[in-house]
Design an enzyme around this catalytic site. Structure first.
Site, PDB file in Angstrom:
ATOM      1  N   CYS A 134       3.159   8.250   1.924  1.00  0.00           N
ATOM      2  CA  CYS A 134       3.542   7.219   2.888  1.00  0.00           C
ATOM      3  C   CYS A 134       3.726   5.910   2.117  1.00  0.00           C
ATOM      4  O   CYS A 134       2.771   5.426   1.496  1.00  0.00           O
ATOM      5  CB  CYS A 134       2.419   7.103   3.911  1.00  0.00           C
ATOM      6  SG  CYS A 134       2.620   5.765   5.063  1.00  0.00           S
ATOM      7  N   ASN A 160      -5.550   3.700  15.398  1.00  0.00           N
ATOM      8  CA  ASN A 160      -6.498   3.271  14.371  1.00  0.00           C
ATOM      9  C   ASN A 160      -6.922   1.853  14.745  1.00  0.00           C
ATOM     10  O   ASN A 160      -6.102   0.941  14.659  1.00  0.00           O
ATOM     11  CB  ASN A 160      -5.786   3.187  13.011  1.00  0.00           C
ATOM     12  CG  ASN A 160      -6.154   4.328  12.092  1.00  0.00           C
ATOM     13  OD1 ASN A 160      -7.310   4.719  11.988  1.00  0.00           O
ATOM     14  ND2 ASN A 160      -5.142   4.860  11.436  1.00  0.00           N
ATOM     15  N   GLU A 199       0.824  -1.211   0.000  1.00  0.00           N
ATOM     16  CA  GLU A 199       0.000   0.000   0.000  1.00  0.00           C
ATOM     17  C   GLU A 199       0.852   1.252   0.000  1.00  0.00           C
ATOM     18  O   GLU A 199       1.944   1.261   0.555  1.00  0.00           O
ATOM     19  CB  GLU A 199      -0.833   0.067   1.276  1.00  0.00           C
ATOM     20  CG  GLU A 199      -1.593  -1.172   1.584  1.00  0.00           C
ATOM     21  CD  GLU A 199      -2.280  -1.093   2.936  1.00  0.00           C
ATOM     22  OE1 GLU A 199      -3.106  -1.969   3.188  1.00  0.00           O
ATOM     23  OE2 GLU A 199      -1.967  -0.191   3.724  1.00  0.00           O
ATOM     24  N   CYS A 210       3.937  -6.237  15.864  1.00  0.00           N
ATOM     25  CA  CYS A 210       3.287  -5.334  16.825  1.00  0.00           C
ATOM     26  C   CYS A 210       1.790  -5.654  16.825  1.00  0.00           C
ATOM     27  O   CYS A 210       1.172  -5.717  15.748  1.00  0.00           O
ATOM     28  CB  CYS A 210       3.514  -3.876  16.441  1.00  0.00           C
ATOM     29  SG  CYS A 210       5.263  -3.493  16.230  1.00  0.00           S
ATOM     30  N   CYS A 243      -1.020  -3.466  15.044  1.00  0.00           N
ATOM     31  CA  CYS A 243      -0.768  -3.051  13.656  1.00  0.00           C
ATOM     32  C   CYS A 243      -1.309  -4.074  12.666  1.00  0.00           C
ATOM     33  O   CYS A 243      -1.008  -5.268  12.769  1.00  0.00           O
ATOM     34  CB  CYS A 243       0.740  -2.870  13.472  1.00  0.00           C
ATOM     35  SG  CYS A 243       1.222  -2.643  11.758  1.00  0.00           S
ATOM     36  N   CYS A 303       5.138  -7.661   7.494  1.00  0.00           N
ATOM     37  CA  CYS A 303       6.172  -7.233   8.438  1.00  0.00           C
ATOM     38  C   CYS A 303       6.405  -8.349   9.446  1.00  0.00           C
ATOM     39  O   CYS A 303       5.471  -9.013   9.876  1.00  0.00           O
ATOM     40  CB  CYS A 303       5.748  -5.959   9.165  1.00  0.00           C
ATOM     41  SG  CYS A 303       7.024  -5.338  10.287  1.00  0.00           S
ATOM     42  N   CYS A 312      -1.720   1.874   8.681  1.00  0.00           N
ATOM     43  CA  CYS A 312      -0.716   0.943   8.204  1.00  0.00           C
ATOM     44  C   CYS A 312      -1.266  -0.469   7.979  1.00  0.00           C
ATOM     45  O   CYS A 312      -1.701  -1.135   8.897  1.00  0.00           O
ATOM     46  CB  CYS A 312       0.385   0.944   9.264  1.00  0.00           C
ATOM     47  SG  CYS A 312       1.621  -0.284   9.110  1.00  0.00           S
ATOM     48  N   SER A 336       9.190   4.248  16.723  1.00  0.00           N
ATOM     49  CA  SER A 336       7.883   3.867  17.277  1.00  0.00           C
ATOM     50  C   SER A 336       8.094   3.321  18.677  1.00  0.00           C
ATOM     51  O   SER A 336       8.599   2.212  18.844  1.00  0.00           O
ATOM     52  CB  SER A 336       7.235   2.801  16.386  1.00  0.00           C
ATOM     53  OG  SER A 336       7.052   3.330  15.089  1.00  0.00           O
TER      54      SER A 336
END
Ligand code: SAH
Ligand code: SF4
Length: 370
Positions: free
Chosen positions: A127, A315, A93, A138, A141, A134, A358, A239
């Site tokens: 972005c 989010n 994305e 986390c 996320c 990933c 994200c 982060s």
């Protein structure tokens, strides 16, 4: 067989390739300028080149490494999120955020973009992703919840920028800031990420100023130190999301490997080496990391470091029950930090109606495919 992606090639490599085709070196420079200054998207657009060379390029080079699977515009028109599908089926994305009211502000032209600094009103911030998925896991996320697929090549990273740059150019606008805050951990794909920065920074090419990039990392200590040693002008964001090791470990598995103190030590080293301010990112999660006590202990840890905190209400994602902090609690968090001497900005959540957080769009497409 896949032909090489043109954005993966640096100028010396392109020159060598052209030489193999029996072309003079200046042709490579012409192609470079066509790609990164004129923002040509396909061989046919290189009209100053001989037809035979354009055909050669079309046959032996790839110009677009992905297909647009879908895109979404936020209801206020300020944010566009594009989901790209790579040839191996992986999804990545990239999100464009427009700041500043277009009605009040002149448009950002390509020539003006270079002189626009941080904090300017009329920004076009892009972005982008550095990995498909990933590996850092986390829990809050959407990308972390997907797991790791693979690193992107430098050209696949550059191509996301070129895609949006080409669209903006049609409106006589240009990207003003690039943040590595899409899918993936940039420092887990260090070489390709920095190669992409170098290619976009090239003065004879896209000429995107180093200070207009921001790399955001989960806090990989050796890479932060390496980055410091390179003394680049690129901005660094970390982060953090928690001020206590146990609490950080509960939401960020990376904390098992690198404790908060080690991360902050590496940041001190970075500031010593570069004299640049570090940003700490903080997703405000209701009742988890948004209390005045947490703000005070964060301030105590960051004291004496040239830094500021960027806090953004969480989010919400499908795989995590945490909720966003409300406006009032966010204000109190900011005030508490600032009273303790640490500058803090509360960011608005952008594009929440288009799942611009994200990894959220790729996540929902994958879910609907199941
Ligand atoms: N892997 C890098 C960069 C990509 S994530 C990193 O973690 O820094 C970009 C930012 O979005 C990070 O600060 C990350 O913690 C944050 N983020 C991820 N999921 C989020 C969510 N659901 N709500 C708010 N911020 C989130
Ligand atoms: Fe990876 Fe960053 Fe998401 Fe953590 S927040 S899982 S490091 S993309």
């Amino acid at each position: 067989m896949n032909t090489p992606l043109i954005y993966d090639l640096d100028l010396p490599y392109l020159t060598a390739q052209l030489k193999m085709w029996g072309e003079p070196a200046y042709r490579a420079k012409q192609i470079w300028q066509g790609l990164y200054q004129n923002l040509y998207a396909s061989p046919e657009q290189f009209t100053s080149l001989p037809k035979s060379l354009r055909e050669q390029m079309a046959k032996y080079l790839t110009f677009s490494p992905f297909e647009v699977r879908t895109y979404l515009d936020s209801s206020d028109g300020s944010t566009r999120k594009t989901l790209f599908e790579l040839p191996d089926g992986n999804l990545i994305e990239a999100v464009l955020m427009r700041y500043g009211d277009p009605a009040d502000n002149p448009q950002i032209t390509a020539s003006a973009a270079n002189s626009i600094g941080r904090g300017a009103k009329n920004r076009r911030t892009l972005c982008i992703s550095t990995q498909a998925g990933c590996a850092m896991g986390c829990v809050f996320c959407a990308t972390g919840q997907m797991g790791f697929q693979r690193n992107l090549t430098s050209g696949e990273i550059v191509a996301q920028v070129m895609y949006y740059a080409q669209i903006l150019k049609e409106k006589d606008e240009a990207v003003t800031n690039i943040v590595f805050m899409g899918m993936g951990e940039p420092f887990h794909n260090y070489d390709n990420t920095l190669a992409a920065v170098d290619r976009l920074n090239d003065a004879d090419g896209y000429n995107f100023g180093a200070r207009r990039f921001t790399i955001s990392t989960v806090g990989l200590v050796p890479q932060i130190r390496r980055f410091a040693d390179e003394q680049r002008q690129v901005n660094l964001a970390i982060s953090l999301h928690a001020a206590d090791d146990k609490e950080r470990l509960a939401i960020m598995p990376v904390n098992k490997r690198y404790k908060i103190d080690e991360v902050i030590e590496a940041c001190k080293y970075y500031v010593e080496k570069t004299h640049r301010r570090v940003t700490f990112e903080w997703a405000l999660i209701n009742g988890v990391n948004d209390t005045p006590e947490v703000a005070r202990s964060l301030a105590a840890r960051l004291r004496g470091l040239l830094c500021h905190v960027n806090a953004i209400p969480l989010n919400p994602t499908a795989g995590y029950t945490g909720q966003a902090t409300d406006r009032e609690r966010a204000r109190l968090f900011k005030e508490t930090l600032e009273d303790a001497g640490i500058p803090c900005t509360i960011r608005m959540r952008r594009g929440i109606d288009i799942q611009a957080g994200c990894g959220q769009l790729a996540g929902s497409v994958m879910d609907s495919n199941e």
